[in-house]
Design an enzyme around this catalytic site. Structure first.
Site, PDB file in Angstrom:
ATOM      1  CE1 TYR A   1      32.389  55.535  31.261  1.00  0.00           C
ATOM      2  CE2 TYR A   1      34.482  55.873  31.145  1.00  0.00           C
ATOM      3  CZ  TYR A   1      33.280  56.420  31.393  1.00  0.00           C
ATOM      4  OH  TYR A   1      33.334  57.784  31.430  1.00  0.00           O
TER       5      TYR A   1
ATOM      6  CG  PHE B   1      30.331  54.744  22.501  1.00  0.00           C
ATOM      7  CD1 PHE B   1      30.624  54.934  23.719  1.00  0.00           C
ATOM      8  CD2 PHE B   1      28.654  54.780  22.313  1.00  0.00           C
ATOM      9  CE1 PHE B   1      29.726  54.797  24.782  1.00  0.00           C
ATOM     10  CE2 PHE B   1      28.251  54.682  23.284  1.00  0.00           C
ATOM     11  CZ  PHE B   1      28.395  54.462  24.499  1.00  0.00           C
TER      12      PHE B   1
ATOM     13  NE  ARG C   1      23.947  61.619  35.185  1.00  0.00           N
ATOM     14  CZ  ARG C   1      24.763  60.911  34.242  1.00  0.00           C
ATOM     15  NH1 ARG C   1      25.634  60.144  34.500  1.00  0.00           N
ATOM     16  NH2 ARG C   1      24.026  61.084  33.152  1.00  0.00           N
TER      17      ARG C   1
ATOM     18  CB  THR D   1      25.506  61.915  27.499  1.00  0.00           C
ATOM     19  OG1 THR D   1      24.545  61.287  28.595  1.00  0.00           O
ATOM     20  CG2 THR D   1      26.655  61.343  27.062  1.00  0.00           C
TER      21      THR D   1
ATOM     22  NE  ARG E   1      28.810  65.103  30.475  1.00  0.00           N
ATOM     23  CZ  ARG E   1      28.437  63.875  31.017  1.00  0.00           C
ATOM     24  NH1 ARG E   1      27.021  63.906  31.060  1.00  0.00           N
ATOM     25  NH2 ARG E   1      29.003  62.907  30.916  1.00  0.00           N
TER      26      ARG E   1
ATOM     27  CG  ASN F   1      30.876  63.608  28.024  1.00  0.00           C
ATOM     28  OD1 ASN F   1      31.953  63.169  28.641  1.00  0.00           O
ATOM     29  ND2 ASN F   1      29.839  62.877  27.927  1.00  0.00           N
TER      30      ASN F   1
ATOM     31  CG  HIS G   1      31.895  59.123  35.313  1.00  0.00           C
ATOM     32  ND1 HIS G   1      30.842  58.439  34.540  1.00  0.00           N
ATOM     33  CD2 HIS G   1      31.652  58.613  36.435  1.00  0.00           C
ATOM     34  CE1 HIS G   1      30.593  57.353  35.157  1.00  0.00           C
ATOM     35  NE2 HIS G   1      30.994  57.585  36.642  1.00  0.00           N
TER      36      HIS G   1
ATOM     37  CD  GLU H   1      30.414  54.654  38.696  1.00  0.00           C
ATOM     38  OE1 GLU H   1      30.095  55.941  38.890  1.00  0.00           O
ATOM     39  OE2 GLU H   1      29.760  54.402  37.604  1.00  0.00           O
TER      40      GLU H   1
HETATM   41  P1  DAT Z   1      26.872  59.747  30.977  1.00  0.00           P
HETATM   42  O1  DAT Z   1      28.445  59.761  31.073  1.00  0.00           O
HETATM   43  O2  DAT Z   1      26.396  61.055  30.839  1.00  0.00           O
HETATM   44  O3  DAT Z   1      26.562  58.849  32.078  1.00  0.00           O
HETATM   45  P2  DAT Z   1      26.612  57.294  29.190  1.00  0.00           P
HETATM   46  O4  DAT Z   1      26.835  56.531  30.634  1.00  0.00           O
HETATM   47  O5  DAT Z   1      25.471  57.009  28.421  1.00  0.00           O
HETATM   48  O6  DAT Z   1      26.804  58.734  29.502  1.00  0.00           O
HETATM   49  O7  DAT Z   1      28.191  56.956  28.641  1.00  0.00           O
HETATM   50  C1  DAT Z   1      29.405  57.012  29.015  1.00  0.00           C
HETATM   51  C2  DAT Z   1      30.201  57.902  28.461  1.00  0.00           C
HETATM   52  O8  DAT Z   1      30.563  57.360  26.857  1.00  0.00           O
HETATM   53  C3  DAT Z   1      29.816  59.211  27.829  1.00  0.00           C
HETATM   54  O9  DAT Z   1      29.902  60.055  28.724  1.00  0.00           O
HETATM   55  C4  DAT Z   1      30.565  59.660  26.483  1.00  0.00           C
HETATM   56  C5  DAT Z   1      30.880  58.201  25.919  1.00  0.00           C
HETATM   57  N1  DAT Z   1      29.481  58.063  24.915  1.00  0.00           N
HETATM   58  C6  DAT Z   1      28.203  57.771  25.313  1.00  0.00           C
HETATM   59  N2  DAT Z   1      27.472  57.846  24.084  1.00  0.00           N
HETATM   60  C7  DAT Z   1      28.252  58.075  23.151  1.00  0.00           C
HETATM   61  C8  DAT Z   1      28.116  58.114  21.532  1.00  0.00           C
HETATM   62  N3  DAT Z   1      27.051  57.982  20.839  1.00  0.00           N
HETATM   63  N4  DAT Z   1      29.203  58.559  21.000  1.00  0.00           N
HETATM   64  C9  DAT Z   1      30.524  58.406  21.619  1.00  0.00           C
HETATM   65  N5  DAT Z   1      30.742  58.523  23.094  1.00  0.00           N
HETATM   66  C10 DAT Z   1      29.705  58.313  23.613  1.00  0.00           C
HETATM   67 MG    MG Z   2      26.698  56.959  32.668  1.00  0.00          MG
END
Ligand code: DAT
Ligand code: MG
Length: 140
Positions: free
Chosen positions: A51, A59, A87, A93, A104, A114, A117, A128
């Site tokens: 990540y 976060f 997706r 998300t 989700r 959630n 991934h 990845e």
């Molecule tokens: P996704 O998993 O839909 O690709 P992302 O890449 O924007 O979403 O974020 C990665 C992960 O980080 C997501 O699955 C959960 C966490 N996350 C994202 N936004 C967040 C927030 N506002 N508060 C807490 N966790 C968050």
């Molecule tokens: Mg993502």
């Protein structure tokens, strides 16, 4: 559209609730085939490295701790247009914004917990997959 691969994680909130089968069933019913799968406990190094793109987000610490909190199931999925297909079945998300019928919407507990991934591009899918699997572990 060609058969391609994507990378998936069934997250700790799902292993904790023993719903990895229910989640995988939804992936399979969406036309994705699990061509590699292993249950692991993520190390801090893996969680932070995986990540890294989010390292400056507020976060990030919470996200890393969550991903280490229980086992996860890392998977390579194969199918027509696999990245987009995955997706689509994952949903947004934030589960409050996820469409009906998505993983989700059905299973996620919160924006952090959630359930799944999924890679967001073909390029990231390759990166990845290589992060967690060697080519000989992928059996198409
Ligand atoms: P996704 O998993 O839909 O690709 P992302 O890449 O924007 O979403 O974020 C990665 C992960 O980080 C997501 O699955 C959960 C966490 N996350 C994202 N936004 C967040 C927030 N506002 N508060 C807490 N966790 C968050
Ligand atoms: Mg993502």
């Amino acid at each position: 559209m060609a058969v391609t691969r994507t990378f998936s994680i069934i997250k700790p909130d799902a292993t904790r609730r023993n719903i990895t089968g229910a989640v995988t069933k939804m992936l399979e019913e969406a036309g994705l085939r699990v061509v590699a799968s292993k249950r692991i406990r993520m190390t801090r190094e893996q969680a932070e490295g995986f990540y890294a793109v989010h390292k400056d987000r507020p976060f990030f610490g919470e996200l890393v701790e969550f991903m280490m909190s229980e086992p996860v199931v890392v998977q390579v999925l194969e199918g027509e247009d696999a990245v987009k297909r995955n997706r689509d079945i994952m949903g947004a998300t934030n589960p409050a914004e996820a469409a009906e019928g998505t993983i989700r919407k059905e299973h996620a507990l919160s924006i952090g917990e959630n359930t799944v991934h999924g890679s967001d591009s073909e390029e990231n899918a390759k990166i990845e997959i290589d992060f967690f699997f060697s080519e000989d572990e992928i059996v198409g």
